[in-house]
Design a protein around this motif. Structure first.
Motif, PDB file in Angstrom:
ATOM      1  N   LYS A   1      10.310  -9.815  -5.602  1.00 25.67           N
ATOM      2  CA  LYS A   1      11.241 -10.540  -4.747  1.00 25.67           C
ATOM      3  C   LYS A   1      11.099 -12.032  -5.024  1.00 25.67           C
ATOM      4  O   LYS A   1       9.992 -12.576  -4.931  1.00 25.67           O
ATOM      5  CB  LYS A   1      10.959 -10.239  -3.268  1.00 25.67           C
ATOM      6  CG  LYS A   1      11.930 -10.931  -2.305  1.00 25.67           C
ATOM      7  CD  LYS A   1      11.617 -10.550  -0.877  1.00 25.67           C
ATOM      8  CE  LYS A   1      12.598 -11.226   0.082  1.00 25.67           C
ATOM      9  NZ  LYS A   1      12.306 -10.884   1.506  1.00 25.67           N
TER      10      LYS A   1
ATOM     11  N   CYS B   1       4.779  -1.595  -2.950  1.00 20.69           N
ATOM     12  CA  CYS B   1       5.248  -0.784  -1.833  1.00 20.69           C
ATOM     13  C   CYS B   1       4.726   0.637  -2.001  1.00 20.69           C
ATOM     14  O   CYS B   1       4.248   1.009  -3.077  1.00 20.69           O
ATOM     15  CB  CYS B   1       6.775  -0.792  -1.747  1.00 20.69           C
ATOM     16  SG  CYS B   1       7.611   0.140  -3.070  1.00 20.69           S
TER      17      CYS B   1
ATOM     18  N   ARG C   1       8.872   3.198   0.320  1.00 19.26           N
ATOM     19  CA  ARG C   1       9.469   1.870   0.147  1.00 19.26           C
ATOM     20  C   ARG C   1       9.056   0.897   1.253  1.00 19.26           C
ATOM     21  O   ARG C   1       9.779  -0.064   1.565  1.00 19.26           O
ATOM     22  CB  ARG C   1      10.997   1.968   0.039  1.00 19.26           C
ATOM     23  CG  ARG C   1      11.454   2.881  -1.091  1.00 19.26           C
ATOM     24  CD  ARG C   1      12.976   2.967  -1.191  1.00 19.26           C
ATOM     25  NE  ARG C   1      13.368   3.985  -2.169  1.00 19.26           N
ATOM     26  CZ  ARG C   1      13.510   3.781  -3.476  1.00 19.26           C
ATOM     27  NH1 ARG C   1      13.267   2.579  -3.977  1.00 19.26           N
ATOM     28  NH2 ARG C   1      13.879   4.770  -4.271  1.00 19.26           N
TER      29      ARG C   1
ATOM     30  N   LEU D   1       6.567  -2.084   2.324  1.00 16.21           N
ATOM     31  CA  LEU D   1       5.763  -3.096   1.647  1.00 16.21           C
ATOM     32  C   LEU D   1       4.311  -2.989   2.107  1.00 16.21           C
ATOM     33  O   LEU D   1       4.019  -3.073   3.298  1.00 16.21           O
ATOM     34  CB  LEU D   1       6.308  -4.495   1.945  1.00 16.21           C
ATOM     35  CG  LEU D   1       5.644  -5.632   1.176  1.00 16.21           C
ATOM     36  CD1 LEU D   1       5.927  -5.509  -0.317  1.00 16.21           C
ATOM     37  CD2 LEU D   1       6.129  -6.988   1.695  1.00 16.21           C
TER      38      LEU D   1
ATOM     39  N   ASN E   1       1.738  -7.818  -0.078  1.00 19.58           N
ATOM     40  CA  ASN E   1       2.796  -8.831  -0.009  1.00 19.58           C
ATOM     41  C   ASN E   1       3.135  -9.412  -1.389  1.00 19.58           C
ATOM     42  O   ASN E   1       2.364  -9.309  -2.350  1.00 19.58           O
ATOM     43  CB  ASN E   1       2.370  -9.952   0.944  1.00 19.58           C
ATOM     44  CG  ASN E   1       3.560 -10.710   1.501  1.00 19.58           C
ATOM     45  OD1 ASN E   1       4.714 -10.296   1.314  1.00 19.58           O
ATOM     46  ND2 ASN E   1       3.287 -11.793   2.186  1.00 19.58           N
ATOM     47  N   TYR E   2       4.313 -10.057  -1.451  1.00 22.93           N
ATOM     48  CA  TYR E   2       4.780 -10.688  -2.700  1.00 22.93           C
ATOM     49  C   TYR E   2       3.977 -11.970  -2.942  1.00 22.93           C
ATOM     50  O   TYR E   2       4.350 -13.056  -2.475  1.00 22.93           O
ATOM     51  CB  TYR E   2       6.258 -11.030  -2.581  1.00 22.93           C
ATOM     52  CG  TYR E   2       7.159  -9.865  -2.241  1.00 22.93           C
ATOM     53  CD1 TYR E   2       7.489  -8.931  -3.224  1.00 22.93           C
ATOM     54  CD2 TYR E   2       7.674  -9.706  -0.960  1.00 22.93           C
ATOM     55  CE1 TYR E   2       8.326  -7.857  -2.920  1.00 22.93           C
ATOM     56  CE2 TYR E   2       8.515  -8.643  -0.658  1.00 22.93           C
ATOM     57  CZ  TYR E   2       8.828  -7.719  -1.632  1.00 22.93           C
ATOM     58  OH  TYR E   2       9.660  -6.667  -1.335  1.00 22.93           O
TER      59      TYR E   2
ATOM     60  N   VAL F   1      12.100  -2.535  -1.651  1.00 20.88           N
ATOM     61  CA  VAL F   1      11.489  -2.391  -0.329  1.00 20.88           C
ATOM     62  C   VAL F   1      12.569  -2.341   0.746  1.00 20.88           C
ATOM     63  O   VAL F   1      13.597  -3.032   0.681  1.00 20.88           O
ATOM     64  CB  VAL F   1      10.520  -3.560  -0.066  1.00 20.88           C
ATOM     65  CG1 VAL F   1       9.976  -3.507   1.365  1.00 20.88           C
ATOM     66  CG2 VAL F   1       9.381  -3.511  -1.066  1.00 20.88           C
TER      67      VAL F   1
END
Length: 625
Positions: free
Chosen positions: A26, A33, A37, A39, A42-43, A623
Motif C-alpha cells: 500500500k 495479511c 485478507r 492485515l 502493518n505496511y 487487504v
C-alpha cells in the motif's frame, strides 16, 4: 454438544496449523495479511519476501535488509546491504555496507565472517563456494571448516559431472564424497588453431581416458580417479589393437592403452592392469615345428613347408596372425591381398586359405575371455566390412557395410552397421539380419540400459521434432514401436548425489540437481525437444516414458522440496507458473516478471510496473478495507 466439538476442533486446528501470511502493498510500503485478507503486519517495509517454511522472511527498511518472524520481531536486524536465502532454510548469505559477504544463521549468529567478495550455495550439506582476491574455496558451516582451501582460481563441474579445482596452470579432480583430491596436477586446456584440446575427454562408450599431468601421464576413470600409482614419462596412447593383432600379437579384448612396451588393460570395475607387450606375442614357427615358413627356392616368395614339401600357395610375405593361423600377403601394384592359412591341424596334406583376397584382416576383439572364438573383421578392396567366424566358416555380420562398430556385439548381439558416416542400423548376429532401418546416428544412448532399453537417435519426419529417439528393447530384440519425440534423455539421479552448480549462464538452470532433489517421484527422466528455429523445449517422462507436461517451455525451475509448482518461460521470454501436472497456474505473458511460487504464493510485476503477490488461483491479495 456437536457445536462444542466443532468449536474445539477449529480451536485445535488454529493452534496446530501455522498462520499463513501473504505480502501486501500500500502506497509503496509492504506488510502482511492472513488468508482472510486481514492485515496482520502493518505496511512498514520497503520490500519483503514470503515467509519460508520455518517462519522467517527477508525485509528491508531504510534501504537496509534484515529478517523478521511472523510475530514481526527482528530475527536479524536491518543493517545489511543485502540478504538472500540459501539451500539451507536456517542459513542466509548477507552483504555488509562495505560490500563484503558472510553467512549468518536465522538468529543472526555469524557462521562465516564478512570478508569475501562473493559467496554462493554449493549443496544441501551446508557447503558454500566463497571467493576472495580472485581465489575461491569451499566452506562447510556445519563442520565449521574449509573442505577445500581458499587457493583455487575456479571450482566448477565439467560435462562428466566431475568437480574440477583449477589453479593458474593445472587442475585437480575432487572426490565429492570427502573432498579429497582424486587426481591432481592435470595440465589445463590448450588450443591448437581454433580447436580446443580438453584436459579430460572420455570418448563415446569408454570409461577410461588418458590425462597429462605435471608429473607425466596417467589414466583416469569416470569417477575422476587416477589409476596408475606412479605417473609415466612415456606418452600413453590409445592402443591400435587391430594393428597389433594383425602383426603377430593377440591382445586381450580389454587392452585399452599403450606406453612404450607397456599395455594397459581395463578391468571389470574400470580399473587398470599393467602388462608387457611381449606377453601377447604370438610365437613364430620354429625349426622343430612340423609346419614351417620358408623361402621358395629361386624365388622371392614364401610358402608353408612340411618335411621339405611345399603345402601352401606362395606369397610375398607370411607372418603370424594368431596361434592357429598365419597370414599370407600378396602385392599387385598398390593393391594388397591377404589370406589366412590354418596351421593348427598338422594332418592337412595341403593348407588352403580359410579366407583370401581381402585388403584387411584383423582379429576381432571379443568383450569376453572366450579363447575358442576365432572371429576376424574382413575388409575387401571396395572397403566393405564384415565379421567372419573362422571355425564355422560363416559370416557373423555379412560383408556389405562401409561402417562397422561392435560395442554391443558381445553383450547384446548387436552390431552397428552403416553405408555412410551418419546413417546406421542394428544388425542382430543371432537372428542374422538387420533389425532396424538404416536411418540412425552412431550416437546410441545407454541411459536406460539397466532397464533393458537403448535409445536410437534419428532425424525427425513428418509431424516430429528435429531429433527423435526410437526405443529398442534388448529383451525382445526389436524396436518397441514407441518413440520419444526429442533427444538427450537424462535419467534422474539418486537424491543427494548431484551437487548444485554455479556454472550456469543465461537461461541455463540446475535441472539435474532440481530433478534429483525436488521433483515428484513420477518424474523419472528429462529430455530436450528441438522444435526448429533455435527453439529447444524441456520435457519430463515417467518410468514408462510417458510425457508429464506439455513440451512448450524453454526453461523450467522447481521451487523446492514438496513444492507442486514450476516456474517456466516460453520462447518469447514470457514467464509463468504451472503445476507438476502441466496445468497453467499463472498464464505466461500476463505479467512482465513472475517469481517462484512458494506455499501457493508468487511475487509478480504487472505490465505497468506494479509489484504484488498472487495466490495459486492467480488472485491478487488486497487487504479488506
Amino acid at each position: 454438544m456437536k457445536f462444542s466439538l466443532l468449536l474445539a476442533l477449529n480451536l485445535l486446528l488454529s493452534i496446530v496449523a501455522p498462520q499463513k501470511l501473504i505480502p501486501v502493498e500500500k502506497n509503496g510500503k509492504w506488510g502482511y495479511c492472513d488468508q482472510n485478507r486481514n492485515l496482520i503486519i502493518n505496511y512498514s517495509y520497503e520490500s519483503v519476501t514470503p515467509f519460508n517454511s520455518i517462519g522467517v522472511a527477508i525485509v528491508s527498511k531504510g534501504e537496509k535488509y534484515g529478517m523478521i518472524g511472523k510475530d514481526n520481531q527482528w530475527k536479524v536486524k536491518a543493517k545489511y546491504a543485502g540478504i538472500r536465502f540459501t539451500l539451507e532454510e536456517n542459513e542466509i548469505i548477507a552483504k555488509n555496507s562495505k560490500g563484503k559477504y558472510g553467512i549468518l544463521n536465522i538468529d543472526g549468529d555469524k557462521l562465516l565472517s564478512f570478508e569475501y567478495d562473493s559467496i554462493k550455495p554449493f549443496d544441501h550439506n551446508h557447503s558454500y563456494l566463497a571467493y576472495k582476491n580472485n581465489l575461491c574455496g569451499l566452506y562447510n558451516t556445519k563442520l565449521e571448516k574449509w573442505n577445500l582451501p581458499m587457493k583455487y582460481t575456479a571450482l566448477s563441474f565439467n560435462e562428466y559431472g566431475l568437480l574440477e579445482a583449477m589453479t593458474d596452470n593445472t587442475l585437480g579432480v575432487v572426490d565429492k564424497s570427502d573432498y579429497s583430491m582424486s587426481s591432481s596436477g592435470i595440465m589445463m586446456n590448450k588450443t591448437r588453431g581454433n580447436d580446443a584440446l580438453k584436459s579430460i575427454n572420455f570418448e563415446q562408450w569408454e570409461d577410461l581416458t588418458v590425462i597429462m599431468t605435471n608429473n607425466g601421464y596417467n589414466i583416469m576413470n569416470k569417477a575422476g580417479k587416477a589409476q596408475l600409482t606412479e605417473h609415466t614419462d612415456k606418452v600413453i596412447k590409445k592402443i591400435n589393437s587391430e594393428y597389433y593383432n594383425s602383426h603377430g600379437f593377440k591382445l586381450p579384448y580389454n587392452a585399452k592403452f599403450i606406453a612404450g612396451d607397456v599395455v594397459y588393460l581395463e578391468t571389470s570395475n574400470h580399473k587398470v592392469e599393467e602388462h608387457r607387450l611381449d606377453e601377447y606375442l604370438v610365437k613364430e614357427k620354429k625349426e622343430d615345428d612340423e609346419i614351417l615358413i620358408k623361402h621358395v627356392p629361386n624365388s622371392r616368395k614364401y610358402a608353408l613347408y612340411r618335411e621339405g614339401d611345399k603345402i601352401s600357395y606362395e606369397y610375398d610375405s607370411i607372418m603370424a596372425f594368431n596361434n592357429d593361423f598365419v597370414q599370407g600377403i600378396s602385392y599387385a601394384g598398390d593393391e594388397r591381398n591377404i589370406a589366412l592359412l590354418p596351421v593348427a591341424d598338422n594332418s592337412q596334406k595341403k593348407i588352403r586359405p580359410a579366407v583370401e583376397d581381402f585388403e584387411s584382416i584383423v582379429n576381432y576383439i571379443p568383450n569376453t575371455d572366450d579363447s575358442t572364438r576365432e572371429w576376424v573383421i574382413l575388409m575387401n578392396g571396395e572397403e566393405k566390412q564384415g565379421i567372419f567366424d573362422l571355425t564355422t566358416q560363416k559370416f557373423v555380420v555379412p560383408l556389405k557395410y562401409e561402417q562397422l562398430f561392435i560395442p554391443f556385439v558381445e553383450s547384446y548381439g548387436l552390431a552397428l552397421v552403416g553405408h555412410s558416416e551418419d546413417q546406421f542400423a542394428f544388425y542382430d548376429i543371432h537372428l542374422q539380419k538387420q533389425v532396424t532401418d538404416m536411418k540412425y546416428d552412431a550416437n546410441i544412448s545407454m541411459e536406460c540400459i539397466d532397464q533393458g532399453y537403448l535409445f536410437l537417435e534419428r532425424t525427425g519426419g513428418n509431424g516430429e521434432s528435429e531429433r527423435v529417439l526410437d526405443i529398442y528393447s534388448l529383451n525382445e530384440k526389436k524396436l518397441t514401436g514407441r518413440k520419444i519425440d526429442g533427444y538427450n534423455i537424462i535419467k534422474r539421479k539418486e537424491k543427494g548425489s548431484v551437487h548444485y552448480s554455479n556454472n550456469n549462464n543465461g537461461w541455463e538452470t540446475n535441472l539435474d540437481y532440481e530433478l534429483s532433489e525436488f521433483a515428484p517421484d513420477n518424474y523419472a527422466y528429462y529430455f530436450l525437444q528441438d522444435q526448429g528455429g533455435g527453439k529447444v523445449a524441456i520435457g519430463f517422462l515417467d518410468q514408462n516414458f510417458n510425457s508429464q507436461i506439455p513440451l512448450k517451455y524453454a526453461t523450467i525451475e522447481f521451487g523446492g522440496p514438496n513444492n507442486p509448482y514450476l516456474r517456466v518461460t516460453d520462447f518469447e521470454f514470457n514467464e509463468g507458473i504451472i503445476d507438476v501436472n502441466g496445468k497453467i497456474v499463472i498464464p505466461l505473458g500476463k505479467y512482465s516478471t513472475v517469481g517462484a511460487m512458494q506455499d501457493g504464493i508468487a511475487p509478480v510485476e504487472d505490465l505497468d510496473g506494479n509489484k504484488f503477490f498472487v495466490n495459486n488461483k492467480d488472485e491478487r491479495y488486497i487487504v479488506k478495507p
